[in-house]
Enzyme design. Structure first.
Site, PDB file in Angstrom:
ATOM      1  N   GLU A  52      -6.984  22.030   4.574  1.00 26.58           N
ATOM      2  CA  GLU A  52      -6.287  22.536   3.565  1.00 26.58           C
ATOM      3  C   GLU A  52      -4.630  22.172   3.545  1.00 26.58           C
ATOM      4  O   GLU A  52      -3.723  22.020   3.005  1.00 26.58           O
ATOM      5  CB  GLU A  52      -6.100  24.226   3.541  1.00 26.58           C
ATOM      6  CG  GLU A  52      -7.491  24.578   2.291  1.00 26.58           C
ATOM      7  CD  GLU A  52      -6.921  24.331   1.264  1.00 26.58           C
ATOM      8  OE1 GLU A  52      -6.030  25.317   0.351  1.00 26.58           O
ATOM      9  OE2 GLU A  52      -7.405  23.340   0.937  1.00 26.58           O
TER      10      GLU A  52
ATOM     11  N   THR B 159      -0.842  22.258  -5.114  1.00 26.96           N
ATOM     12  CA  THR B 159       0.418  23.723  -3.573  1.00 26.96           C
ATOM     13  C   THR B 159       1.341  23.351  -2.863  1.00 26.96           C
ATOM     14  O   THR B 159       2.122  23.921  -2.683  1.00 26.96           O
ATOM     15  CB  THR B 159      -0.499  23.432  -2.668  1.00 26.96           C
ATOM     16  OG1 THR B 159      -2.085  23.773  -3.924  1.00 26.96           O
ATOM     17  CG2 THR B 159      -0.939  25.135  -2.547  1.00 26.96           C
TER      18      THR B 159
END
Ligand code: HSE
Length: 308
Positions: free
Chosen positions: A129, A182
Site C-alpha cells: 500500500e 489514493t
C-alpha cells in the site's frame, strides 16, 4: 514447479466514515483472486488478468512489493509466480490494491507453511500500500486479510483488532466509473485540524466502534459522520451530496466515501433498504450520465481464504 494454490482476498470499505486510516470492513463476493506457485528459478513473476495496464514488474506492483517485504523479513530467496485476477478496478476506493497486497502475502504464507499469522501479515501488505499511496496504512489490508470490521488501534507499534458488528448489517456501495488515485486524494487533505473538530471526530469514531460492538444501529447512524476528510474529498465525487441525501431518504443509517473514493457506501439494517439505497444511487449517477456499478453485501467474516 511446486504446489499451486488459488486464494481470494476481499475488497473493503476503509475508511468507515470518521475512522480515517483506522476503521475498515471486508465485503462479500468482490475482491481479487490470485493463483500462486513456488518457482525454483527465484524472483517474483506476475501476470495480470482484468487490469492489464497495471505493472507486472514486481518492484512496481503492490503484490510484488508486499511479497518481497515478507521474503526480506524471512531472509528467503524463494521464487514465486502469481496470476492476479482483478475484479475491482484500481482507483475505485474499494481497496483494489489492498486486495492484491493482502492476497499475495496470504497466498505465499500458505505455500511456505504459515510462518506468520494473518495478523502478522498485515505489516507486509502495508508495504504494498505504501508503495502507491505514499504513506503506509492498514485500514484496508487488515480487513482484507482478517475479515470482519477492523480497528487499527495504533500504527507504532502496529496494533490491529477485530471489533464486533451486527449480523444484519448491510453495505450498499456504488462505484462510479471514474478513477481517483489514493495518493492524489491523500495529498489534498489538511495536515492540521482544529482541536474542536478533532473532538467531534473522535467522539464519532468512539461512537461508531461502540455502536458496531453493541449492535446499536441508532448509535452507528449518529456516529457515521466524517467532519474532516469527507468535506474535502467529496469535491472529487460528482453528485456526492445528492447521493448522500438519497441514501438517508431511503433509510440508510449513514453514508460516506469508501476509501479514498470515488465509491460511496451506505450502511443499513435490511436487504430491502440496502436495495432501495442502491436504486437511489443509480438514479443519481444515471442522471449525471456516469456509468456505475452497485454492490450490496454483508460483512465478510473470513477475509482472505484459500479457494483451491
Ligand atoms: N484509508 C485510506 C485513505 C484508504 O482513505 O486514503 C485508501 O486506500
Amino acid at each position: 514447479m511446486g504446489r499451486a494454490i488459488k486464494i481470494f482476498a476481499p475488497a473493503t470499505v476503509a475508511n468507515i466514515g470518521p475512522g480515517f486510516d483506522v476503521l475498515g470492513l471486508a465485503l462479500q463476493n468482490i475482491g481479487d483472486e490470485i493463483e500462486m506457485q513456488l518457482n525454483s528459478e527465484g524472483g517474483i513473476k506476475i501476470t495480470m488478468i482484468g487490469s492489464e495496464d497495471l505493472p507486472t514488474d514486481p518492484t512496481k506492483n503492490v503484490a510484488g512489493v508486499a511479497l518481497q517485504a515478507m521474503l526480506d523479513q524471512l531472509g528467503s530467496t524463494q521464487g514465486f509466480e502469481m496470476t492476479i485476477s482483478k475484479n475491482v478496478l484500481p482507483g475505485s476506493g474499494l481497496g483494489s490494491s489492498a486486495s492484491s497486497s493482502a492476497g499475495a502475502v496470504f497466498a505465499a504464507n500458505e505455500l511456505l507453511n504459515r510462518p506468520y499469522t494473518k495478523t502478522e501479515l498485515i505489516q507486509f501488505a502495508m508495504a504494498g500500500e505504501a508503495s502507491i499511496a505514499g504513506k503506509p496504512h492498514a485500514d484496508n489490508v487488515a480487513p482484507s486479510l482478517l475479515g470482519g470490521v477492523t480497528l487499527v488501534r495504533s500504527y507504532t507499534p502496529l496494533d490491529v483488532v477485530n471489533i464486533g458488528y451486527p449480523n444484519d448489517l448491510f453495505i450498499t456501495v456504488v462505484h462510479p466509473q471514474i478513477e481517483v488515485k489514493t495518493a492524489d486524494s491523500k495529498k489534498i487533505l489538511r495536515k492540521e485540524i482544529p482541536l474542536e473538530l478533532a473532538v467531534a471526530q473522535w467522539g464519532n469514531v468512539a461512537g461508531l466502534v461502540s455502536g458496531f460492538a453493541s449492535s446499536d444501529f441508532e448509535l452507528i447512524g449518529r456516529s457515521l459522520q466524517d467532519l474532516i476528510v469527507e468535506p474535502i474529498r467529496s469535491m472529487l465525487i460528482p453528485g456526492f451530496h445528492e447521493l448522500k441525501a438519497s441514501a438517508i431518504k431511503n433509510g440508510a443509517l449513514g453514508c460516506s466515501i469508501s476509501g479514498s473514493g470515488p465509491s460511496v457506501f451506505a450502511l443499513s439494517n435490511s436487504l430491502e433498504i440496502a436495495q432501495q439505497i442502491g436504486e437511489g444511487f443509480k438514479t443519481v449517477f444515471n442522471r449525471l450520465e456516469i456509468d456505475n456499478h452497485i454492490h450490496i453485501s454483508k460483512v465478510n467474516i473470513e477475509g482472505a481464504v484459500i479457494v483451491k
